[in-house]
Design a protein around this motif. Structure first.
Motif, PDB file in Angstrom:
ATOM      1  N   SER A   3       0.865  -1.173   0.000  1.00  9.80           N
ATOM      2  CA  SER A   3       0.000   0.000   0.000  1.00  9.80           C
ATOM      3  C   SER A   3       0.903   1.226   0.000  1.00  9.80           C
ATOM      4  O   SER A   3       1.545   1.526   1.011  1.00  9.80           O
ATOM      5  CB  SER A   3      -0.927   0.003   1.212  1.00  9.80           C
ATOM      6  OG  SER A   3      -1.755   1.144   1.188  1.00  9.80           O
ATOM      7  N   GLY A   4       0.970   1.879  -1.147  1.00  4.33           N
ATOM      8  CA  GLY A   4       1.875   3.025  -1.259  1.00  4.33           C
ATOM      9  C   GLY A   4       3.320   2.588  -1.089  1.00  4.33           C
ATOM     10  O   GLY A   4       3.781   1.688  -1.771  1.00  4.33           O
ATOM     11  N   ARG A   5       4.003   3.176  -0.135  1.00  3.53           N
ATOM     12  CA  ARG A   5       5.413   2.814   0.088  1.00  3.53           C
ATOM     13  C   ARG A   5       5.577   1.752   1.163  1.00  3.53           C
ATOM     14  O   ARG A   5       6.689   1.368   1.501  1.00  3.53           O
ATOM     15  CB  ARG A   5       6.217   4.053   0.448  1.00  3.53           C
ATOM     16  CG  ARG A   5       5.757   4.737   1.701  1.00  3.53           C
ATOM     17  CD  ARG A   5       6.504   6.038   1.917  1.00  3.53           C
ATOM     18  NE  ARG A   5       5.919   6.753   3.032  1.00  3.53           N
ATOM     19  CZ  ARG A   5       6.590   7.187   4.067  1.00  3.53           C
ATOM     20  NH1 ARG A   5       7.893   7.019   4.100  1.00  3.53           N
ATOM     21  NH2 ARG A   5       5.995   7.813   5.039  1.00  3.53           N
ATOM     22  N   TYR A   6       4.469   1.259   1.698  1.00  7.07           N
ATOM     23  CA  TYR A   6       4.525   0.268   2.769  1.00  7.07           C
ATOM     24  C   TYR A   6       4.315  -1.139   2.228  1.00  7.07           C
ATOM     25  O   TYR A   6       3.422  -1.376   1.423  1.00  7.07           O
ATOM     26  CB  TYR A   6       3.467   0.562   3.834  1.00  7.07           C
ATOM     27  CG  TYR A   6       3.670   1.903   4.484  1.00  7.07           C
ATOM     28  CD1 TYR A   6       4.672   2.089   5.422  1.00  7.07           C
ATOM     29  CD2 TYR A   6       2.885   2.984   4.129  1.00  7.07           C
ATOM     30  CE1 TYR A   6       4.877   3.329   5.999  1.00  7.07           C
ATOM     31  CE2 TYR A   6       3.075   4.225   4.704  1.00  7.07           C
ATOM     32  CZ  TYR A   6       4.080   4.390   5.641  1.00  7.07           C
ATOM     33  OH  TYR A   6       4.289   5.623   6.200  1.00  7.07           O
ATOM     34  N   VAL A   7       5.139  -2.066   2.688  1.00  6.36           N
ATOM     35  CA  VAL A   7       5.035  -3.470   2.304  1.00  6.36           C
ATOM     36  C   VAL A   7       5.005  -4.279   3.594  1.00  6.36           C
ATOM     37  O   VAL A   7       5.860  -4.103   4.460  1.00  6.36           O
ATOM     38  CB  VAL A   7       6.242  -3.904   1.445  1.00  6.36           C
ATOM     39  CG1 VAL A   7       6.160  -5.378   1.109  1.00  6.36           C
ATOM     40  CG2 VAL A   7       6.337  -3.070   0.181  1.00  6.36           C
ATOM     41  N   VAL A   8       3.996  -5.132   3.742  1.00 11.30           N
ATOM     42  CA  VAL A   8       3.901  -5.977   4.933  1.00 11.30           C
ATOM     43  C   VAL A   8       3.642  -7.415   4.517  1.00 11.30           C
ATOM     44  O   VAL A   8       3.111  -7.689   3.445  1.00 11.30           O
ATOM     45  CB  VAL A   8       2.777  -5.518   5.898  1.00 11.30           C
ATOM     46  CG1 VAL A   8       3.039  -4.131   6.401  1.00 11.30           C
ATOM     47  CG2 VAL A   8       1.421  -5.624   5.269  1.00 11.30           C
ATOM     48  N   ASP A   9       4.036  -8.326   5.381  1.00  8.67           N
ATOM     49  CA  ASP A   9       3.771  -9.738   5.174  1.00  8.67           C
ATOM     50  C   ASP A   9       2.301  -9.975   5.507  1.00  8.67           C
ATOM     51  O   ASP A   9       1.858  -9.703   6.622  1.00  8.67           O
ATOM     52  CB  ASP A   9       4.669 -10.566   6.093  1.00  8.67           C
ATOM     53  CG  ASP A   9       4.563 -12.052   5.838  1.00  8.67           C
ATOM     54  OD1 ASP A   9       3.582 -12.491   5.212  1.00  8.67           O
ATOM     55  OD2 ASP A   9       5.470 -12.784   6.265  1.00  8.67           O
ATOM     56  N   ALA A  10       1.532 -10.447   4.550  1.00  8.81           N
ATOM     57  CA  ALA A  10       0.091 -10.610   4.745  1.00  8.81           C
ATOM     58  C   ALA A  10      -0.243 -11.699   5.751  1.00  8.81           C
ATOM     59  O   ALA A  10      -1.388 -11.837   6.150  1.00  8.81           O
ATOM     60  CB  ALA A  10      -0.590 -10.909   3.411  1.00  8.81           C
ATOM     61  N   LYS A  11       0.744 -12.460   6.197  1.00  3.97           N
ATOM     62  CA  LYS A  11       0.502 -13.453   7.241  1.00  3.97           C
ATOM     63  C   LYS A  11       0.374 -12.797   8.611  1.00  3.97           C
ATOM     64  O   LYS A  11      -0.078 -13.428   9.558  1.00  3.97           O
ATOM     65  CB  LYS A  11       1.621 -14.490   7.268  1.00  3.97           C
ATOM     66  CG  LYS A  11       1.676 -15.350   6.015  1.00  3.97           C
ATOM     67  CD  LYS A  11       2.725 -16.423   6.124  1.00  3.97           C
ATOM     68  CE  LYS A  11       4.095 -15.832   5.950  1.00  3.97           C
ATOM     69  NZ  LYS A  11       5.168 -16.830   5.943  1.00  3.97           N
ATOM     70  N   SER A  12       0.758 -11.546   8.712  1.00  5.72           N
ATOM     71  CA  SER A  12       0.706 -10.832   9.983  1.00  5.72           C
ATOM     72  C   SER A  12      -0.547  -9.953  10.035  1.00  5.72           C
ATOM     73  O   SER A  12      -0.646  -8.962   9.307  1.00  5.72           O
ATOM     74  CB  SER A  12       1.938  -9.956  10.149  1.00  5.72           C
ATOM     75  OG  SER A  12       1.750  -9.009  11.176  1.00  5.72           O
ATOM     76  N   ILE A  13      -1.500 -10.298  10.894  1.00  2.84           N
ATOM     77  CA  ILE A  13      -2.726  -9.501  10.996  1.00  2.84           C
ATOM     78  C   ILE A  13      -2.401  -8.085  11.471  1.00  2.84           C
ATOM     79  O   ILE A  13      -3.025  -7.122  11.039  1.00  2.84           O
ATOM     80  CB  ILE A  13      -3.783 -10.191  11.897  1.00  2.84           C
ATOM     81  CG1 ILE A  13      -5.145  -9.544  11.732  1.00  2.84           C
ATOM     82  CG2 ILE A  13      -3.356 -10.193  13.342  1.00  2.84           C
ATOM     83  CD1 ILE A  13      -5.807  -9.781  10.425  1.00  2.84           C
TER      84      ILE A  13
END
Length: 47
Positions: A3-13
Motif C-alpha cells: 500500500s503506497g510505500r509500505y510493504v507488509v507480510d500478509a501473514k501478519s494480521i
C-alpha cells in the motif's frame, strides 16, 4: 501486501491492520503449486 510505500507480510494480521486500507492495496502472491493459482484466478484482477 503493498500500500503506497509500505510493504507488509500478509501473514501478519497486525501488519495488515497497519496499512491504510482506504487507499489502493496490492497483494502479491507466489506459489509453487500451479493448481492453487488456477483456483484463485477468478478472484484476481490486473491493472
Amino acid at each position: 501486501m503493498i500500500s503506497g510505500r509500505y510493504v507488509v507480510d500478509a501473514k501478519s494480521i497486525m501488519g495488515i491492520f497497519s496499512l491504510d486500507l482506504s487507499k489502493p492495496t496490492q497483494l502479491s502472491l507466489s506459489s509453487e503449486i500451479p493448481e492453487l493459482m488456477e483456483e484463485l484466478k477468478p478472484y484476481m484482477t490486473s491493472i
